[in-house]
Design a protein around this motif. Sequence first.
Motif, PDB file in Angstrom:
ATOM      1  N   LEU A  35       0.806  -1.222   0.000  1.00 47.54           N
ATOM      2  CA  LEU A  35       0.000   0.000   0.000  1.00 47.54           C
ATOM      3  C   LEU A  35       0.841   1.274   0.000  1.00 47.54           C
ATOM      4  N   LYS A  37       2.925   2.706  -2.221  1.00 49.32           N
ATOM      5  CA  LYS A  37       2.816   3.571  -3.399  1.00 49.32           C
ATOM      6  C   LYS A  37       1.433   4.204  -3.483  1.00 49.32           C
ATOM      7  N   LYS A  38       0.410   3.452  -3.106  1.00 46.66           N
ATOM      8  CA  LYS A  38      -0.944   3.990  -3.133  1.00 46.66           C
ATOM      9  C   LYS A  38      -1.085   5.140  -2.134  1.00 46.66           C
ATOM     10  N   LYS A  39      -0.568   4.936  -0.913  1.00 49.47           N
ATOM     11  CA  LYS A  39      -0.638   5.981   0.105  1.00 49.47           C
ATOM     12  C   LYS A  39       0.160   7.212  -0.315  1.00 49.47           C
ATOM     13  N   LYS A  41       0.842   8.180  -3.367  1.00 44.93           N
ATOM     14  CA  LYS A  41       0.124   8.842  -4.460  1.00 44.93           C
ATOM     15  C   LYS A  41      -1.043   9.662  -3.912  1.00 44.93           C
ATOM     16  N   GLU A  42      -1.790   9.093  -2.961  1.00 43.27           N
ATOM     17  CA  GLU A  42      -2.903   9.821  -2.358  1.00 43.27           C
ATOM     18  C   GLU A  42      -2.430  11.067  -1.616  1.00 43.27           C
ATOM     19  N   ARG A  43      -1.326  10.926  -0.883  1.00 43.46           N
ATOM     20  CA  ARG A  43      -0.778  12.064  -0.144  1.00 43.46           C
ATOM     21  C   ARG A  43      -0.367  13.184  -1.100  1.00 43.46           C
ATOM     22  N   ARG A  44       0.260  12.822  -2.208  1.00 43.06           N
ATOM     23  CA  ARG A  44       0.680  13.830  -3.180  1.00 43.06           C
ATOM     24  C   ARG A  44      -0.519  14.495  -3.841  1.00 43.06           C
ATOM     25  N   GLN A  45      -1.554  13.712  -4.147  1.00 45.84           N
ATOM     26  CA  GLN A  45      -2.755  14.292  -4.756  1.00 45.84           C
ATOM     27  C   GLN A  45      -3.441  15.245  -3.783  1.00 45.84           C
ATOM     28  N   ASN A  46      -3.513  14.858  -2.512  1.00 49.57           N
ATOM     29  CA  ASN A  46      -4.116  15.739  -1.510  1.00 49.57           C
ATOM     30  C   ASN A  46      -3.328  17.035  -1.372  1.00 49.57           C
ATOM     31  N   GLN A  49      -4.091  19.157  -4.420  1.00 50.88           N
ATOM     32  CA  GLN A  49      -5.430  19.746  -4.351  1.00 50.88           C
ATOM     33  C   GLN A  49      -5.460  20.892  -3.354  1.00 50.88           C
TER      34      GLN A  49
END
Length: 152
Positions: A35, A37-39, A41-46, A49
Amino acid sequence: MELSRTTLGFAAGIAGTLFLGYCVYFDQQRRKDPLYKKKLKERRQNAQQNSSRSRTMGGPLPDMNDHEAMQRFFLQQIQLGEELLAAGDLEAGVEHLGQAVAVCGQTQQLLSVLQQTMPPHIFHLLLKKLPEISDRLRCSMRGATLQEEDVE
């Protein structure tokens, strides 16, 4: 019983090596996590935004009771709106001009000046977005007031 410098240096070297090994081991474990890379990626997207939101909002809202801060915010929004319109970014430019209109004390005079200086299609876009921008600013200001009351 006195320890020699050599013994202390040797002990410090071993402790440093163990600490470095500890760091490398847990970094490897973290990267092996499916998880991870998924976490990441989510952190970077947040983060992206949040930065785009603050750019769209033009930074934090000023204190409504501070006349000078409101005036600076107003001038900043006008300037950003004009720059973005000149660069061809109509949506963001209209957003910033709408924020300026929403906090302006003399809304009708400002709208008449903007109507005379802006192309009609951009002015109509501004009028169309103005209620939405005003509501959003009002909600943001209400949220800021609630947060300030929570602190007290």
